[in-house]
Scaffold this active site. Structure first.
Site, PDB file in Angstrom:
ATOM      1  N   SER A  57      -1.803   9.251  -0.109  1.00  0.00           N
ATOM      2  CA  SER A  57      -2.449   8.926  -1.161  1.00  0.00           C
ATOM      3  C   SER A  57      -2.713   7.155  -0.448  1.00  0.00           C
ATOM      4  O   SER A  57      -2.494   5.757  -1.334  1.00  0.00           O
ATOM      5  CB  SER A  57      -0.486   7.128  -2.468  1.00  0.00           C
ATOM      6  OG  SER A  57      -0.516   8.857  -3.389  1.00  0.00           O
ATOM      7  N   SER A  83      -2.646   6.973  -4.445  1.00  0.00           N
ATOM      8  CA  SER A  83      -2.070   5.463  -5.883  1.00  0.00           C
ATOM      9  C   SER A  83      -2.487   4.718  -4.738  1.00  0.00           C
ATOM     10  O   SER A  83      -2.563   3.652  -6.105  1.00  0.00           O
ATOM     11  CB  SER A  83      -0.254   6.502  -5.720  1.00  0.00           C
ATOM     12  OG  SER A  83       0.511   5.706  -4.793  1.00  0.00           O
ATOM     13  N   LYS A 119       0.302  -3.138  -1.533  1.00  0.00           N
ATOM     14  CA  LYS A 119       0.536  -1.879  -2.800  1.00  0.00           C
ATOM     15  C   LYS A 119       1.647  -2.646  -3.693  1.00  0.00           C
ATOM     16  O   LYS A 119       2.488  -3.123  -2.840  1.00  0.00           O
ATOM     17  CB  LYS A 119       0.866  -0.590  -2.717  1.00  0.00           C
ATOM     18  CG  LYS A 119       1.105   0.450  -2.940  1.00  0.00           C
ATOM     19  CD  LYS A 119       0.538   1.658  -2.875  1.00  0.00           C
ATOM     20  CE  LYS A 119       0.677   2.791  -3.554  1.00  0.00           C
ATOM     21  NZ  LYS A 119       0.771   3.922  -2.943  1.00  0.00           N
TER      22      LYS A 119
END
Lengths: 570, 570
Positions: free
Chosen positions: A241, A217, A142
């Site tokens: 997320s 996310s 990420k």
């Protein structure tokens, strides 16, 4: 003679430059081999496209990237059947295809990753043994997990040009384990949205239906792993997320407890907000990926790199379910709804499917009675709100990029948001402490509630794990993912949770049902959101929820649920 | 006709009533047997008095209470050589003597404790085995650890009459382990002072020199355990509150890491202040007491009662020092000063004594280089200050008792304090987050600093443990304990720390030395505080500091240090 003073670049100019550099980082000879296969925007399901890119992906590369069991991949890497350069190249090519289909990537650094892979191949040749438990494996990260020398924008225009001067602790660990970090993946601005749209890279879409969100996310991870553009990815989860993109994109995903996986040296939103920490967790197309990641990271003694990491070894007995009857005749409990918003028909079908599969394997399944989920979620919301506006303002101020007010708009229609600091109120530290106290009380109530189930299970133990929805819906259209309550509740309680894919939305099986007596205003809105055509082809998943710091046990139980589902599948 | 409306009782009237009830809770037939032995206030060292109370304490009761090895006590309880009623009675009598000498107790509940002891005796007779690992053992608890049906005032007048409707989680655990909670012990108002004085019960004094403080905030425990009025006590430590009384009173004491020992259901100051949590830890006259407590509590799986407790089993390998070369040829490092305030001569002698004892056993001892101790301590101070004033104000408001401004005054001269809310500033949650961030960075720096010592130890490992002062002085006169920096730094870093008594201040050996070049203003003030006559007979101790969540290893290493000291003693 007048002198023109050049004005600083506008935030849009910074974005244009960053996007151009991203585009230039893709090997030029790959693009022409991909472009003919990229369908027009009205093709919604693009999950089958990568395997059609036979000019770019050789047969072996398709075989490599379709090896979804990470244990198998690692075994072939360790035995030199496949070199790390071969495996990394294969996944890199497929990641670029995924990028063209869903816009899931941020940082692309092919040469660097292949150099690392070559180093690992040389190591194995020379030493005759793998460097570590993740030897040769390409891994996606990420866009907050800093890699020395690379930018980490995390969706903030203001962070363009911010090059990391050291690796995040997790990257250090992954290097020691022999992994090959090879791409970074897209996020929403601030990370505090369950979709993935920001001013720098724009929006990531769902590979099963591009009109739907990939979640967030860690949405770039979800889309990339689902398209098999990465065998193992790392996202972060503060309110869902990791789990929301996993569920929406049909991957497996683990939300470990606070401080099991090192977070040190990564960038984040709301740094210093320690009340409900974000945690890193893996996404993969198999439970084995989640297990191997967790085991490898914990075995590396990450507490020597991250002062917040719990000094707790991998517990093999816990993984073998010693505390859960050795995995025989367990008692699971299904959360059908949280007393606030009732899930859509496909989600209920997912729960039913799991229930039946577990019963068929001789496990007992009872109903889970939710306790104050809304209070937990509202308390977390208040904790985050205590400083969020000031944090976003400080971060975006250098370039004046707008703080997003919604995930619905396109790039050009981004507007100034109601979250701008002019609208904020100062919350005192003392008031924040009262919210912490409230949270602690809710955690104690929930713990007692769970322990008390020992009277209902017939096993002599409390419920072994909860089977719960990941959201009240499958992946919704962009901008419509307005609640993360079904995941956030477990962050507040700090329970380990693992997402398992079950099925996909089917217009026949998942017809709309007549309205029920609505549990809340939000429930009514949610009811009207459903329509099988809109959600067509969206993955369906459940989350298996265990106790705080019970990663080993949750992984062990997930293997049981997953194989029960596979056996039960028609 | 006028009606007189009775005014609510003043806070002083509430105190008078509470003290009268406390006095009445002491068995009337014990007092006349103690009183002849209570010396006038000018007798400073009262440590020998209990053994002179031969009318109250039988020979067997003196033998019981002088059994400082908790393992031996437990063995005799388990074998029925001594019944729990006998042991509890013996310690209760001695605790009352300690109370008369040092004012160390708050709640006294003889009948209840003896009934519990009788229950345990009956259990052992009937079942033929002890109830648990602490079977029959009387235990003292700091005045925040709630026991159902008893008041918990924690030094606040406003909490007089506040009866607990349930046991704290730790009390539940101790019951399961077979212990007999038998007294509660004194504290300072707010708990945020390193001495022990409050408006309800007044001041606890040091049994070795009553002009000196017993330390705080677990000062009642320190005085009581030192006088052998309790074989095993539990205090709490947010900035040194277990270790300071242990050091000042000459007992052993352990500060575990955050969330290893359950805190749930206890009262506290600044509830919801989760940044630097207070932790419970044991005090005893032997390392075995600390070990048996920690092992018993952890083995009870306290995470089933306290949602914040770390799910981490007792690690026998860690206790056996597997990570420290099996305890052979280790490398310790001595912190001679923290770069801020240089310790007094007796403290330096204590460190020297430990150094020589360890070297004599073949261990290596190097110097520890402190890193930013003042920054760590100042950051913690700022975190606590963020909401402290509001918290104290809310708590004391119901009765209007003054918030103390000093530990120096007597009861009657308590004045309104500069900490009153009128002087406070609101600190925002966002500002608090920045302090958290600062703290995390300091923890990371310190961790790297420790890991880097691997280059200097010659063992291939980083320094095994630090040997450090507990304060820059032995127990100072009342009101003079103005800094807890030598303990607080380890709370900020969350390192496990264990106090080991070494010696006592000796006017000949610990002469004043010429002034050094002062490190700071505080250092100069501290230099002038010293005078061997003032500190006469005060205990000298060190703390052994290990890593976060390394309770087992620190206990194992403390046993090695303790036996080295005993072997080296003349």
């Amino acid at each position: 003679m007048s002198t023109e003073v050049p004005s600083p670049p506008t935030w849009k100019a910074l974005v244009d430059d960053k996007r151009a550099r991203q585009q230039a980082s893709i090997p030029a000879d790959w693009l022409p081999l991909i472009e003919p296969h990229i369908p027009s925007p009205d093709t919604l399901d693009v999950s089958g496209i990568p395997d059609q890119c036979t000019e770019l992906l050789s047969e072996q590369e398709r075989e490599i990237t379709n090896t979804i069991d990470v244990q198998v991949l690692l075994a072939k890497l360790a035995s030199e059947e496949w070199s790390s350069v071969e495996v990394t190249t294969a996944f890199y090519k497929r990641a670029i295809i995924a990028q063209k289909l869903t816009n899931c990537l941020t940082e692309i650094f092919v040469e660097r990753a292949l150099a690392r892979a070559a180093e690992l191949d040389a190591y194995l040749k020379e030493k005759g043994k793998p460097m570590g438990p993740l030897h040769g494996l390409p891994m996606s990260l990420k866009d907050q997990i800093c890699i020395k020398g690379l930018e980490t924008t995390m969706g903030y225009v203001s962070w363009i040009g911010k090059y990391a001067d050291r690796d995040a602790a997790l990257v250090e660990v992954l290097y020691k384990c022999g992994a090959v970090p090879f791409v970074r993946t897209n996020v929403p601005q601030t990370l505090m949205w369950p979709e993935s749209f920001n001013n720098v890279f724009g929006r990531t879409v769902n590979p099963y239906n591009r009109l739907l969100t990939c979640g967030g996310s860690s949405g770039g991870e979800g889309a990339l792993v689902a398209l098999r553009g990465s065998p193992l990815g790392v996202g972060s989860d503060i309110g869902g997320s990791v789990r929301i993109p996993s569920a929406f994109c049909g991957t497996y995903g683990l939300r470990p407890s606070y401080h099991r996986i090192p977070y040190e040296g990564a960038v984040n939103s709301m740094q210093g907000q320690d009340s409900v920490p974000s945690v890193f967790g893996p996404l993969a197309n198999s439970v084995s990926g989640l297990k191997l990641f967790t085991q490898a990271v914990v075995a590396s003694e990450p507490w020597r790199l991250d002062p917040l990491c719990v000094r707790k070894k991998w517990d093999q007995e816990a993984y073998e379910l010693k505390e859960h009857g050795g995995g025989k005749e367990m008692c699971f409990a299904v959360l059908w709804d949280d007393g606030w918003v009732k899930p859509h028909p496909p989600i209920i079908r997912g729960l039913e499917t799991v229930r039946k599969a577990l019963q068929a394997k001789g496990h007992k399944v009872i109903d889970w009675v939710p306790l104050k989920h809304k209070e937990v979620v509202d308390t977390l919301g208040a904790i985050w709100a205590a400083g969020a506006v000031e944090d976003y303002s400080v971060t975006t101020q250098p370039t004046g990029e707008p703080v997003l007010a919604t995930m619905a708009e396109d790039d050009d229609s981004v507007v100034e948001s109601g979250f701008r600091p002019s609208n904020s109120e100062t919350v005192s530290a003392y008031r924040l402490w009262q919210l912490h106290l409230k949270k602690r009380e809710l955690r104690k109530e929930y713990l007692d509630h769970w322990e008390a189930t020992a009277e209902k299970t017939g096993t002599g133990r409390p419920v072994d794990a909860i089977i719960a929805p990941v959201a009240a819906y499958a992946a919704p259209p962009h901008g419509k993912n307005r609640s993360a309550a079904y995941t956030t509740v477990w962050n507040g309680l700090d329970y380990t949770a693992l997402v398992i894919p079950v099925s996909k939305v089917d217009e026949t099986m998942d017809a709309k049902v007549p309205p029920h007596q609505f549990l809340s205003k939000e429930d009514e809105v949610n009811y009207h959101l459903y329509d099988p055509a809109t959600f067509k082809n969206a993955p369906i998943a459940v989350q298996l929820v265990g106790r705080t710091l019970e990663e080993e046990g949750v992984i062990g139980m997930a293997e049981i649920v997953d194989s029960a589902l596979k056996e039960a599948a028609p």
